[in-house]
Design a protein around this motif. Structure first.
Motif, PDB file in Angstrom:
ATOM      1  N   GLU A  73     -25.492  29.918   0.821  1.00 26.24           N
ATOM      2  CA  GLU A  73     -25.355  30.725  -0.396  1.00 26.24           C
ATOM      3  C   GLU A  73     -25.364  32.220  -0.102  1.00 26.24           C
ATOM      4  O   GLU A  73     -24.565  32.989  -0.667  1.00 26.24           O
ATOM      5  CB  GLU A  73     -26.478  30.376  -1.380  1.00 26.24           C
ATOM      6  CG  GLU A  73     -26.232  30.849  -2.799  1.00 26.24           C
ATOM      7  CD  GLU A  73     -24.983  30.230  -3.430  1.00 26.24           C
ATOM      8  OE1 GLU A  73     -24.284  30.967  -4.164  1.00 26.24           O
ATOM      9  OE2 GLU A  73     -24.703  29.041  -3.193  1.00 26.24           O
ATOM     10  N   SER A  74     -26.256  32.661   0.778  1.00 24.61           N
ATOM     11  CA  SER A  74     -26.340  34.099   1.051  1.00 24.61           C
ATOM     12  C   SER A  74     -25.089  34.605   1.759  1.00 24.61           C
ATOM     13  O   SER A  74     -24.591  35.704   1.471  1.00 24.61           O
ATOM     14  CB  SER A  74     -27.588  34.414   1.882  1.00 24.61           C
ATOM     15  OG  SER A  74     -27.566  33.729   3.117  1.00 24.61           O
ATOM     16  N   TYR A  75     -24.560  33.807   2.682  1.00 25.52           N
ATOM     17  CA  TYR A  75     -23.341  34.220   3.377  1.00 25.52           C
ATOM     18  C   TYR A  75     -22.120  34.113   2.463  1.00 25.52           C
ATOM     19  O   TYR A  75     -21.161  34.886   2.600  1.00 25.52           O
ATOM     20  CB  TYR A  75     -23.136  33.396   4.640  1.00 25.52           C
ATOM     21  CG  TYR A  75     -23.976  33.877   5.801  1.00 25.52           C
ATOM     22  CD1 TYR A  75     -23.773  35.134   6.357  1.00 25.52           C
ATOM     23  CD2 TYR A  75     -24.981  33.079   6.339  1.00 25.52           C
ATOM     24  CE1 TYR A  75     -24.540  35.591   7.409  1.00 25.52           C
ATOM     25  CE2 TYR A  75     -25.756  33.517   7.397  1.00 25.52           C
ATOM     26  CZ  TYR A  75     -25.535  34.775   7.933  1.00 25.52           C
ATOM     27  OH  TYR A  75     -26.309  35.222   8.979  1.00 25.52           O
ATOM     28  N   LYS A  76     -22.152  33.178   1.535  1.00 27.58           N
ATOM     29  CA  LYS A  76     -21.062  33.078   0.551  1.00 27.58           C
ATOM     30  C   LYS A  76     -21.003  34.354  -0.282  1.00 27.58           C
ATOM     31  O   LYS A  76     -19.913  34.888  -0.556  1.00 27.58           O
ATOM     32  CB  LYS A  76     -21.277  31.859  -0.352  1.00 27.58           C
ATOM     33  CG  LYS A  76     -20.173  31.641  -1.364  1.00 27.58           C
ATOM     34  CD  LYS A  76     -20.417  30.355  -2.182  1.00 27.58           C
ATOM     35  CE  LYS A  76     -19.309  30.096  -3.188  1.00 27.58           C
ATOM     36  NZ  LYS A  76     -19.533  28.830  -3.948  1.00 27.58           N
ATOM     37  N   THR A  77     -22.164  34.860  -0.673  1.00 26.44           N
ATOM     38  CA  THR A  77     -22.217  36.107  -1.433  1.00 26.44           C
ATOM     39  C   THR A  77     -21.607  37.256  -0.633  1.00 26.44           C
ATOM     40  O   THR A  77     -20.814  38.052  -1.167  1.00 26.44           O
ATOM     41  CB  THR A  77     -23.670  36.441  -1.801  1.00 26.44           C
ATOM     42  OG1 THR A  77     -24.201  35.399  -2.631  1.00 26.44           O
ATOM     43  CG2 THR A  77     -23.754  37.771  -2.542  1.00 26.44           C
ATOM     44  N   PHE A 100     -10.989  33.874  -0.777  1.00 28.56           N
ATOM     45  CA  PHE A 100     -11.413  32.596  -0.195  1.00 28.56           C
ATOM     46  C   PHE A 100     -11.662  31.586  -1.310  1.00 28.56           C
ATOM     47  O   PHE A 100     -12.152  31.948  -2.386  1.00 28.56           O
ATOM     48  CB  PHE A 100     -12.701  32.757   0.620  1.00 28.56           C
ATOM     49  CG  PHE A 100     -12.504  33.353   1.981  1.00 28.56           C
ATOM     50  CD1 PHE A 100     -12.195  32.542   3.068  1.00 28.56           C
ATOM     51  CD2 PHE A 100     -12.636  34.715   2.178  1.00 28.56           C
ATOM     52  CE1 PHE A 100     -12.024  33.090   4.333  1.00 28.56           C
ATOM     53  CE2 PHE A 100     -12.463  35.276   3.440  1.00 28.56           C
ATOM     54  CZ  PHE A 100     -12.150  34.459   4.514  1.00 28.56           C
ATOM     55  N   GLU A 101     -11.319  30.343  -1.057  1.00 28.99           N
ATOM     56  CA  GLU A 101     -11.785  29.253  -1.903  1.00 28.99           C
ATOM     57  C   GLU A 101     -12.783  28.439  -1.099  1.00 28.99           C
ATOM     58  O   GLU A 101     -12.713  28.410   0.141  1.00 28.99           O
ATOM     59  CB  GLU A 101     -10.622  28.383  -2.393  1.00 28.99           C
ATOM     60  CG  GLU A 101      -9.887  27.624  -1.303  1.00 28.99           C
ATOM     61  CD  GLU A 101      -8.782  26.737  -1.881  1.00 28.99           C
ATOM     62  OE1 GLU A 101      -8.434  26.915  -3.054  1.00 28.99           O
ATOM     63  OE2 GLU A 101      -8.283  25.871  -1.135  1.00 28.99           O
ATOM     64  N   PHE A 102     -13.692  27.771  -1.802  1.00 29.13           N
ATOM     65  CA  PHE A 102     -14.800  27.098  -1.126  1.00 29.13           C
ATOM     66  C   PHE A 102     -14.770  25.603  -1.410  1.00 29.13           C
ATOM     67  O   PHE A 102     -14.511  25.174  -2.536  1.00 29.13           O
ATOM     68  CB  PHE A 102     -16.123  27.706  -1.573  1.00 29.13           C
ATOM     69  CG  PHE A 102     -16.275  29.149  -1.178  1.00 29.13           C
ATOM     70  CD1 PHE A 102     -16.845  29.500   0.031  1.00 29.13           C
ATOM     71  CD2 PHE A 102     -15.799  30.154  -2.016  1.00 29.13           C
ATOM     72  CE1 PHE A 102     -16.959  30.829   0.397  1.00 29.13           C
ATOM     73  CE2 PHE A 102     -15.909  31.484  -1.658  1.00 29.13           C
ATOM     74  CZ  PHE A 102     -16.488  31.829  -0.444  1.00 29.13           C
ATOM     75  N   SER A 142     -17.399  25.107   3.230  1.00 29.10           N
ATOM     76  CA  SER A 142     -16.324  25.657   4.045  1.00 29.10           C
ATOM     77  C   SER A 142     -15.555  26.655   3.203  1.00 29.10           C
ATOM     78  O   SER A 142     -15.346  26.441   2.003  1.00 29.10           O
ATOM     79  CB  SER A 142     -15.382  24.553   4.520  1.00 29.10           C
ATOM     80  OG  SER A 142     -16.031  23.701   5.436  1.00 29.10           O
ATOM     81  N   ALA A 143     -15.144  27.769   3.820  1.00 26.97           N
ATOM     82  CA  ALA A 143     -14.374  28.793   3.142  1.00 26.97           C
ATOM     83  C   ALA A 143     -12.949  28.785   3.686  1.00 26.97           C
ATOM     84  O   ALA A 143     -12.748  28.896   4.895  1.00 26.97           O
ATOM     85  CB  ALA A 143     -15.000  30.168   3.354  1.00 26.97           C
TER      86      ALA A 143
END
Length: 298
Positions: free
Chosen positions: A98-102, A112-114, A292-293
């Motif tokens: 979550e933190s790296y997604k932010t 990016f789509e996840f 995954s991004a």
């Protein structure tokens, strides 16, 4: 430009330095894990400025790690995107918490789509829970261990050293022979186990053995992910020895707790039903969600 290479033991120092800046407890963020699985996953690593970047797979189907380290995160991600484009593939980054997604969304809004697969989540436990097994939820585990001790009063625990690695290898070999299927993953895992044992001291691995009548009947080993989190890579015991898995798990957790580790990451379940049931039975304190991004561009 990223320059990828096969990981070597002498890469450990700089990789460990990069991983010291990780702000999540991913099981991938240990050099030992990268190194022992590098043949099975066709792993390559790159040292870009003060970042570690990894890619797995075949040339036409690579997945990348996040850049882990310090410095310009956006620039490092751009290098991944450019590397993938040069090969002619869609950039895909694995292990996004979550933190790296932010961070990724802030640096690359709408680019990016996840995608989420719960088989990729890490099981993280309080070391004290695994060491003490207190409360009703661990009643079954305590019973398994009590039965093991009653049936095997001469059991002993010892640390893995260069002097007893051969006993672990023999145990693992017998474990494979006792399987009634021909799953090729057994050989891939065994190759990784052997790579770890062959470089046990250099990789800074730590593990333990349970013996009965002086014979090794369970072993486990892993490595620190940080000063507070330990990642357990491998654990093996005969299926027909009741309580063998439970006692090696508890005894090793006791040692980790004594060494100051607060958390134990027992990695993913890969969507395998039996593995998922076993990992859930120990009641993780955190199920570390990873996505995954996939880069879709501006």
């Amino acid at each position: 430009m990223l320059e990828f290479k096969t990981p070597e033991i002498n890469d450990k120092k700089w990789v460990d330095e990069c991983f010291s800046y990780a702000h999540s407890m991913n099981c991938e963020y240990t050099f030992g894990s990268i190194y022992v699985w590098h043949t099975a996953y066709r792993t390559q690593i790159a040292h870009y400025k003060d970042f570690f970047i990894c890619r797995w797979g075949k040339k036409d189907d690579y997945s990348y790690s996040l850049p882990i380290g310090k410095g310009d995160f956006k620039d490092a991600v751009i290098q991944i995107i450019e590397d993938a484009k040069a090969i002619g593939i869609t950039p895909r980054i694995y292990g996004i918490t979550e933190s790296y997604k932010t961070m990724l969304v802030e640096a690359f809004p709408n680019e990016f789509e996840f995608k989420y697969d719960d088989g990729s989540n890490d099981y993280i436990y309080n070391a004290s829970d695994l060491a003490e097994l207190k409360g009703k939820k661990y009643h079954g585990k305590r019973n398994h261990i009590a039965n093991f001790k009653r049936n095997n009063p001469d059991w002993t625990y010892e640390e893995i050293t260069e002097n007893n690695i051969a006993d672990c290898i023999e145990l693992h070999t017998n474990w494979i022979y006792d399987k009634d299927d021909n799953d090729s993953d057994y050989s891939l895992e065994f190759e990784s186990v052997l790579t770890g044992f062959e470089n046990y001291k250099e990789l800074g691995l730590k593990g333990g053995i349970i013996r009965v009548n002086s014979k090794a009947i369970a072993y486990t080993y892993g490595e620190p992910q940080s000063s507070t989190c330990f990642v357990s890579h491998f654990e093996k015991a005969p299926a027909d020895v009741q309580g063998a898995y439970a006692i090696i798990n508890q005894e090793f957790a006791k040692r980790l707790l004594d060494d100051g580790f607060e958390f134990i990451n027992r990695e993913e379940d890969l969507g395998l039903e039996g593995l998922r049931k076993a990992k859930q039975s120990y009641h993780p304190c955190l199920w570390l969600k990873k996505e995954s991004a996939i880069y879709i561009g501006e």
